[in-house]
Every structure is written in C-alpha cells, then in structure tokens.
Design an enzyme around this catalytic site. Structure first.
Site, PDB file in Angstrom:
ATOM      1  N   ASN A   9       0.870  -1.177   0.000  1.00  0.00           N
ATOM      2  CA  ASN A   9       0.000   0.000   0.000  1.00  0.00           C
ATOM      3  C   ASN A   9       0.909   1.229   0.000  1.00  0.00           C
ATOM      4  O   ASN A   9       1.482   1.572   1.028  1.00  0.00           O
ATOM      5  CB  ASN A   9      -0.889  -0.035   1.260  1.00  0.00           C
ATOM      6  CG  ASN A   9      -1.695   1.240   1.430  1.00  0.00           C
ATOM      7  OD1 ASN A   9      -1.793   2.055   0.516  1.00  0.00           O
ATOM      8  ND2 ASN A   9      -2.274   1.413   2.617  1.00  0.00           N
ATOM      9  N   LYS A  11       0.146   4.244  -0.307  1.00  0.00           N
ATOM     10  CA  LYS A  11      -0.481   5.452   0.257  1.00  0.00           C
ATOM     11  C   LYS A  11      -0.220   6.641  -0.682  1.00  0.00           C
ATOM     12  O   LYS A  11      -0.176   6.447  -1.899  1.00  0.00           O
ATOM     13  CB  LYS A  11       0.021   5.687   1.677  1.00  0.00           C
ATOM     14  CG  LYS A  11      -0.128   4.424   2.537  1.00  0.00           C
ATOM     15  CD  LYS A  11       0.053   4.642   3.998  1.00  0.00           C
ATOM     16  CE  LYS A  11      -0.126   3.310   4.722  1.00  0.00           C
ATOM     17  NZ  LYS A  11      -0.044   3.425   6.174  1.00  0.00           N
ATOM     18  N   HIS A  94      -9.573   1.436   4.851  1.00  0.00           N
ATOM     19  CA  HIS A  94      -8.305   1.568   5.580  1.00  0.00           C
ATOM     20  C   HIS A  94      -8.509   2.537   6.751  1.00  0.00           C
ATOM     21  O   HIS A  94      -9.272   3.507   6.633  1.00  0.00           O
ATOM     22  CB  HIS A  94      -7.224   2.096   4.629  1.00  0.00           C
ATOM     23  CG  HIS A  94      -5.860   2.046   5.233  1.00  0.00           C
ATOM     24  ND1 HIS A  94      -5.422   2.993   6.132  1.00  0.00           N
ATOM     25  CD2 HIS A  94      -4.857   1.149   5.107  1.00  0.00           C
ATOM     26  CE1 HIS A  94      -4.199   2.681   6.522  1.00  0.00           C
ATOM     27  NE2 HIS A  94      -3.829   1.560   5.913  1.00  0.00           N
ATOM     28  N   GLU A  96      -6.838   4.901   7.841  1.00  0.00           N
ATOM     29  CA  GLU A  96      -6.577   6.313   7.525  1.00  0.00           C
ATOM     30  C   GLU A  96      -7.776   6.939   6.815  1.00  0.00           C
ATOM     31  O   GLU A  96      -8.064   8.118   6.981  1.00  0.00           O
ATOM     32  CB  GLU A  96      -5.294   6.437   6.681  1.00  0.00           C
ATOM     33  CG  GLU A  96      -4.054   6.203   7.548  1.00  0.00           C
ATOM     34  CD  GLU A  96      -2.866   5.610   6.819  1.00  0.00           C
ATOM     35  OE1 GLU A  96      -2.827   5.640   5.568  1.00  0.00           O
ATOM     36  OE2 GLU A  96      -1.967   5.082   7.515  1.00  0.00           O
ATOM     37  N   GLU A 166      -5.642  -4.830  10.653  1.00  0.00           N
ATOM     38  CA  GLU A 166      -4.582  -3.848  10.855  1.00  0.00           C
ATOM     39  C   GLU A 166      -4.845  -3.081  12.145  1.00  0.00           C
ATOM     40  O   GLU A 166      -5.612  -2.102  12.145  1.00  0.00           O
ATOM     41  CB  GLU A 166      -4.552  -2.854   9.688  1.00  0.00           C
ATOM     42  CG  GLU A 166      -4.201  -3.485   8.369  1.00  0.00           C
ATOM     43  CD  GLU A 166      -3.569  -2.462   7.430  1.00  0.00           C
ATOM     44  OE1 GLU A 166      -2.469  -2.737   6.951  1.00  0.00           O
ATOM     45  OE2 GLU A 166      -4.165  -1.392   7.208  1.00  0.00           O
ATOM     46  N   GLY A 172       2.456   2.169  10.749  1.00  0.00           N
ATOM     47  CA  GLY A 172       3.434   3.238  10.569  1.00  0.00           C
ATOM     48  C   GLY A 172       4.146   3.643  11.852  1.00  0.00           C
ATOM     49  O   GLY A 172       4.827   4.661  11.906  1.00  0.00           O
ATOM     50  N   SER A 212       3.347  -2.279  10.273  1.00  0.00           N
ATOM     51  CA  SER A 212       4.798  -2.361  10.469  1.00  0.00           C
ATOM     52  C   SER A 212       5.390  -3.724  10.099  1.00  0.00           C
ATOM     53  O   SER A 212       6.311  -4.219  10.764  1.00  0.00           O
ATOM     54  CB  SER A 212       5.169  -1.977  11.911  1.00  0.00           C
ATOM     55  OG  SER A 212       4.774  -0.647  12.179  1.00  0.00           O
TER      56      SER A 212
HETATM   57  P1  PGA Z   1       2.812   0.191   7.594  1.00  0.00           P
HETATM   58  O1  PGA Z   1       1.335   0.461   7.000  1.00  0.00           O
HETATM   59  O2  PGA Z   1       3.290  -1.101   7.008  1.00  0.00           O
HETATM   60  O3  PGA Z   1       3.615   1.382   7.158  1.00  0.00           O
HETATM   61  O4  PGA Z   1       2.659   0.104   9.076  1.00  0.00           O
HETATM   62  C1  PGA Z   1       0.418  -0.585   6.861  1.00  0.00           C
HETATM   63  C2  PGA Z   1      -0.868  -0.079   6.255  1.00  0.00           C
HETATM   64  O5  PGA Z   1      -1.289   1.042   6.604  1.00  0.00           O
HETATM   65  O6  PGA Z   1      -1.491  -0.760   5.422  1.00  0.00           O
END
Ligand code: PGA
Length: 248
Positions: A9, A11, A94, A96, A166, A172, A212
């Site tokens: 992803n 983003k 997601h 976010e 998640e 992140g 992560s």
């Molecule tokens: P990350 O993000 O691997 O940077 O923690 C995962 C995600 O948001 O899908």
C-alpha cells in the site's frame, strides 16, 4: 490450501517518475510464483504500473474509490474507471480513510458490493485503536466492522473478498502486533465468517495482517495458522524490501 497474498500500500507516495524508478529495480528481482503480489498505488501511477506489470504475475490495486457508478461527485473515481486502468484489487476502509475521510462501516459495505459488481477484489481493512485494545474491546470492534462491512454479501461472493486485520496502533509506528496477538484476531475473524457462512467457506477466505510488517518480521507472521498474507505500507516503497516480503 490458501494462497498467500502480499499487498503493498503505497499510500500518497510516488509520482509516475518515482514509480518508474521503483519498477526498474523491482523487475530485476525474481518473485516467488506461489504468492499473489499486489501493488496499491496512487491513481496517477495505476495505468503505467498495470501496463508494465502485465504478464509479470503482479497485480495492481487502488486505495479507494466511490461506490456510485458516475455522477456529480467532484474529486471522486469510480470502479469502472479503475477497472479500465487494469486495476484488479482495491483497499476498502483503511483506518486512515476511516480517520481522515469519514469512511464508515456503511460506506465500506457499499464499496464492497460495488467492487464485487465490477470484478475488482475488495481488501477490507479492520482494526482497533490502542485505547480500544487496552479496554478489552478488540473483539467487539472487529465484530462490528466485519458484520457491517459484509452485510448482505452472499456466500458465493465472500471467498472473493480479502480481509486485512490492521491494528491502528501498529500502522506506521514501527510497533508490530506480536504474531500471537495478530493471529488471535485473525482466528477470531475466521470464526465470525464461519458463524455467518459456515466452516468450509471460512477456511477458504484469505485474511491478512498489516502494521509495520518488514523483512525482519515477515517470516514469523506468515507462519501463523490464520494469517494468509500481509498488507504493507512503508516497506512496500523500497523495491528490495518489498521483494523480500514477497519471497518470505
Ligand atoms: P505500515 O502500514 O506497514 O507502514 O505500518 C500498513 C498499512 O497502513 O497498510
């Protein structure tokens, strides 16, 4: 046997120029053929990536879309527009998008149905905040997100859906859920699916962990009984790291 699936992803990262640079490096590596590989890129890079990854066993995904087919929705993009670019997967719900763009379980459900109608595989994200985990609410949060997100989905369609667990506190942050914490929730998700659709179907659906994930922890995560893949943000931006994840 469920086929593993590794999804990047990106983003809001990478211009087309930067996507090209990634691809030049990425295509020098050979990938494990037994794994489904998906890159969810910004809209502007989708066509370019789909074109250049055709016949390479790597699929392209989007990170969002609108559930309506067309109309006065300034700034939005439809499933058909994505499909036309060669998109085969889409991330829905997601954290976010739930946090910053008012995505709800109801809009997740509408988008899941629209994606299925457009032959795009939905990757539905669910996960709890740290506060909810500390309050012992993880399972109830997950239950609500799954049952509302999958409302009125038929047993014919359910195995075409991927669910990504998640935990918000692990995205992140560099903080990964322990593989046991991750597997416990993924097992619980499979149990919810089993209660609604039956055990046979629940054994077919693919459930990912995200938060992560990196080359140093992928092996342990993928060894878990109910984790069939990963959804990866940060580590998917670097071609060599992403390749290591695919070749776990
Ligand atoms: P990350 O993000 O691997 O940077 O923690 C995962 C995600 O948001 O899908």
């Amino acid at each position: 046997m469920r086929k593993p699936i590794v999804v990047g992803n990106w983003k809001m990262n990478k211009t087309v120029e930067e996507s090209k640079k990634f691809l030049v490096e990425f295509l020098t590596f050979s990938l494990n053929k037994g794994v489904d590989v998906v890159i969810c890129a910004p809209y502007t890079s989708l066509g370019f990536l789909a074109e250049n990854l055709r016949n390479k066993n790597v699929f392209i995904g989007a990170q969002n879309f609108h559930y309506e087919s067309s109309g006065a929705f300034t700034g939005e993009i439809s499933a058909d527009m994505l499909a036309e670019q060669g998109v085969k997967y889409v991330i829905i719900g997601h954290s976010e998008r739930r946090q910053y763009f008012a995505e709800t379980d109801d809009t997740v459900n509408l988008k899941v149905k629209k994606a299925l109608d457009s032959a795009i595989t939905p990757i539905i994200c669910v996960g709890e905040t740290l506060e909810q985990r500390d309050n012992g609410e993880t399972n109830s949060v997950i239950y609500t997100q799954i049952t509302k997100g999958l409302k009125d989905i038929s047993s014919d369609d359910i195995t075409d859906i991927i669910i990504a667990y998640e935990p918000i506190w692990a995205i992140g942050t560099g903080k990964t859920a322990s593989s046991k914490q991750a597997n416990d929730v993924c097992s619980y998700i499979r149990k919810i699916i089993s209660d609604i659709f039956g055990v046979e179907i629940s054994n077919k659906i693919r459930i990912q962990y995200g938060g992560s994930v990196k080359p140093s922890n992928i092996k342990e995560i993928m060894e878990q009984s109910d984790i069939d893949g990963v959804l990866v943000g940060g580590a998917s931006l670097v071609a060599e790291d992403f390749t290591q994840l695919v070749n776990f």
